[in-house]
Design a protein around this motif. Structure first.
Motif: not given
Ligand code: FMN
Ligand code: ATP
Length: 308
Positions: A222-229, A274-287, A294-301
């Motif tokens: 899925g899609v996660y909020r993470v951090s990287v050192e 490092v994983f902090h929080e799940k944002l959503r499942d991965e999905q198959r989009f039509d385009s 969706a990725i833009k919305a993930d960044f905003a979240a």
């Protein structure tokens, strides 16, 4: 820490140690309790502390298709064991020969002839040998005959439930990263080298670092909020782990990380996500446009969660 690969590489100087045996996948808080006892035994008896592990892990050998995903690859497991003050790791190839060894043969060939074990620490539910016939009572009996002592550590529990690698996998799959952190004694992370991807990311408004997973089947999807050192600074980011069904269907899992507010080159570097929080499942989009949105919305979240 010394790594000995296989009994064939044991030398007379390796004889005489205190030891423990298991998969140690994740090196979680239950494992850490055993390793703490091993350190204490090692100091008391003035002998090196040795951990016996298996590669592949027995379930990966018996059912490669549906063995549970690893929490730690061998490299990460070894680094974590070293950080726990382990002096030596004996990594046994789990193969037909080992599988067919009776509990008695395992004790004789590995613990006595190979390692010259003087004291053994195990968990109270530990079982080993062909058909898992060796248990604590068996080990104690062998110890009396062969001159080593055996101790069983009490179960380490969190919220009334035993800590195990299996439980950590379940908790990660549920996305409960704060409980996973308590079970592991550290936040869950995945490390790897950054590889070149298909360079589609920039077109999607999301340049990503593609982290090599090799044979690791990730315990997350899925899609996660993470951090990287990076160079001692924790960078905030968003990661996707999955097969990217919208753009390619090789069925392989990929880990990709986009660092928010970062513009630099990560190719070839080894990073830890490092994983902090799940944002959503991965999905198959039509385009690709729908994926981009969706990725833009993930960044905003993620930004909102970080308070950016
Ligand atoms: C935050 C984020 C979320 C993503 N979500 C999905 C998704 O739901 N479905 C999907 O097929 N791919 C998803 N991807 C993967 C993109 O398809 C991938 O990043 C893109 O193909 C770029 O690949 P490349 O780096 O190999 O060029 C996501 C990527 C990121 C960074
Ligand atoms: N929570 C715990 N408390 C005490 N001992 C533990 C705990 N978890 C594991 N151990 C002990 O640590 C050693 C290595 O454990 P191992 O990695 O094989 O199992 P595990 O963590 O229970 O994983 P799985 O979920 O795959 O059974 C064994 O001796 C085991 O009994």
């Amino acid at each position: 820490m010394e790594l000995v690969r296989g009994i064939q590489n044991l030398r007379p100087r390796h004889r005489g140690c205190v030891a423990t045996i298991g998969n140690f996948d994740g090196v979680h808080a239950g494992h850490q309790a055993i390793l703490k006892r091993l350190r204490a035994d090692s100091a008391r008896m003035n002998l090196p502390g040795c951990v016996v592990i298996f590669e592949p892990q027995p379930r990966e050998y018996f059912s490669p298709g549906d063995a549970p995903p690893r929490l730690t690859r061998l490299r990460d497991k070894l680094a974590l064991l070293e950080a726990q003050g382990v002096d030596r790791v004996l990594c046994l190839s789990f193969n037909r020969r080992l599988r067919e060894m009776s509990a008695e043969q395992f004790v004789q060939q590995i613990l006595i002839d190979g390692l010259g074990v003087k004291h053994l620490e195990v968990g109270d539910d530990f079982r080993f040998g062909c058909d898992r016939s060796g248990d604590f009572a068996f080990l104690q009996g062998s110890g009396e005959r062969h001159g080593f002592t055996v101790e069983a550590a009490n179960t380490v529990a969190e919220s009334g439930e035993r800590i195990s690698s299996t439980r950590v996998r379940q908790v990660l799959a549920e996305g409960d990263f704060s409980l996973a952190e308590r079970l592991l004694g550290r936040p869950f992370s995945i490390s790897g080298r950054v590889l070149h991807g298909q360079k589609l990311g920039r077109q999607l408004g999301a340049p990503t670092a593609n982290v090599q997973l090799k044979r690791l089947r990730a315990p997350l999807q899925g899609v996660y909020r993470v951090s990287v050192e990076l160079d001692g600074v924790m960078q905030k980011g968003v990661a996707n782990i999955g097969s990217r069904p919208t753009v390619d269907g090789d069925g392989q899992a990929h880990l990709e990380v986009h660092l928010l507010d970062f513009d630099g080159d990560l190719y070839g570097r080894r990073i830890t996500v490092v994983f902090h929080e799940k944002l959503r499942d991965e999905q198959r989009f039509d385009s690709l446009d729908a994926l981009k949105a969706a990725i833009k919305a993930d960044f905003a979240a993620a930004r909102a969660q970080w308070g950016l």
